[in-house]
Motif scaffolding. Structure first.
Motif, PDB file in Angstrom:
ATOM      1  N   GLY A  13       0.852  -1.175   0.000  1.00  0.00           N
ATOM      2  CA  GLY A  13       0.000   0.000   0.000  1.00  0.00           C
ATOM      3  C   GLY A  13       0.894   1.234   0.000  1.00  0.00           C
ATOM      4  N   ASP A  34       3.290  -8.436  -2.865  1.00  0.00           N
ATOM      5  CA  ASP A  34       1.894  -8.063  -2.745  1.00  0.00           C
ATOM      6  C   ASP A  34       1.085  -9.028  -3.613  1.00  0.00           C
ATOM      7  OD1 ASP A  34       0.329  -5.349  -1.685  1.00  0.00           O
ATOM      8  OD2 ASP A  34      -0.706  -6.328  -3.345  1.00  0.00           O
ATOM      9  N   THR A  76       1.062  -4.626   5.413  1.00  0.00           N
ATOM     10  CA  THR A  76      -0.330  -4.667   4.980  1.00  0.00           C
ATOM     11  C   THR A  76      -1.247  -4.029   6.018  1.00  0.00           C
ATOM     12  OG1 THR A  76      -2.135  -6.103   4.270  1.00  0.00           O
ATOM     13  CG2 THR A  76      -0.700  -6.966   5.996  1.00  0.00           C
ATOM     14  N   ASP A  78      -4.760  -4.153   5.209  1.00  0.00           N
ATOM     15  CA  ASP A  78      -6.082  -4.632   4.805  1.00  0.00           C
ATOM     16  C   ASP A  78      -6.638  -5.699   5.725  1.00  0.00           C
ATOM     17  OD1 ASP A  78      -5.941  -2.939   2.663  1.00  0.00           O
ATOM     18  OD2 ASP A  78      -5.136  -4.458   1.304  1.00  0.00           O
TER      19      ASP A  78
END
Length: 216
Positions: A13, A34, A76, A78
């Motif tokens: 990200g 990723d 991460t 998420d």
């Protein structure tokens, strides 16, 4: 010769991408990973090694050879589950230093419990830094070490200018320990008590968050 460290950044990200670019520009080897192929392709101009994989997949993590890296950063934001799985896998593979990103204190506590050596909370830390700079006009930059302590760059008060560090008695008056002085492009680390404070100096200090926030 400066040792080139090897880093692995899992999760690309904005936080992860900024890490990769900065580490590469500093001369270090970086593996980045990723699950989004488009994001991986975007980083091809920066990273030395790129892998498209789901960091929650333990088999994929083992194939990366994470144990060969000095530091693994779980970047991460998420999925807490993915961060937990990646953290556990990295520690089980023998990675010396695993740093994980968290959204809040609750997530941070979980990541520490599963083996993270350090957890960063970028949004919280940025909020603290901004709030501190807004309410303390003499604080130029602030980094918090914990809820209790931080490091700050401060402008010298007028009454300190022209005096030595010892003569200004800053530690007794403020509770700050001066660890460096930034003077133009020069940085004086662990300055002598007899160092004279100039008007354009920036003092790098360590102190309690309470004292830094009350410094004006």
């Amino acid at each position: 010769m400066k040792k080139v460290k090897q880093f692995a950044v899992l999760g690309l990200g904005r936080f992860g991408q900024a890490l990769v670019q900065t580490l590469v520009e500093s001369g270090h080897d970086v593996l980045c990973c990723d699950k989004n192929p488009d994001v991986v392709n975007q980083m091809s101009a920066y990273a030395t090694d790129l892998i498209q994989a789901d960091i929650a997949d333990e088999k994929a993590l083992k194939e990366m050879g994470l144990n060969n890296y000095d530091v693994v950063i779980i970047a991460t934001g998420d999925s807490l589950e993915s961060a937990v799985m990646a953290t556990m896998a990295a520690k089980e593979m023998g990675v010396h230093t695993v740093i994980a990103k968290a959204k809040d204190i609750k997530q941070a506590n979980v990541l520490y419990k599963v083996g993270a050596d350090k957890v960063v909370l970028p949004e919280r830390d940025m909020g603290i830094r901004l709030a501190t700079s807004l309410v303390t006009s003499n604080v130029l930059e602030y980094i918090n070490f914990s809820d209790a302590y931080g490091m700050a760059e401060i402008a010298p008060k007028p009454e300190w200018i022209g005096k030595t560090l010892a003569g200004s008695d800053i530690r007794a008056k403020t509770g700050f320990n001066i660890v460096a002085i930034k003077r133009g492009k020069e940085v004086l680390v662990s300055p002598s008590p007899q160092e004279v404070i100039n008007a354009d100096d920036v003092l790098v200090v360590i102190g309690t968050t309470e004292k830094i926030q009350s410094f004006n």
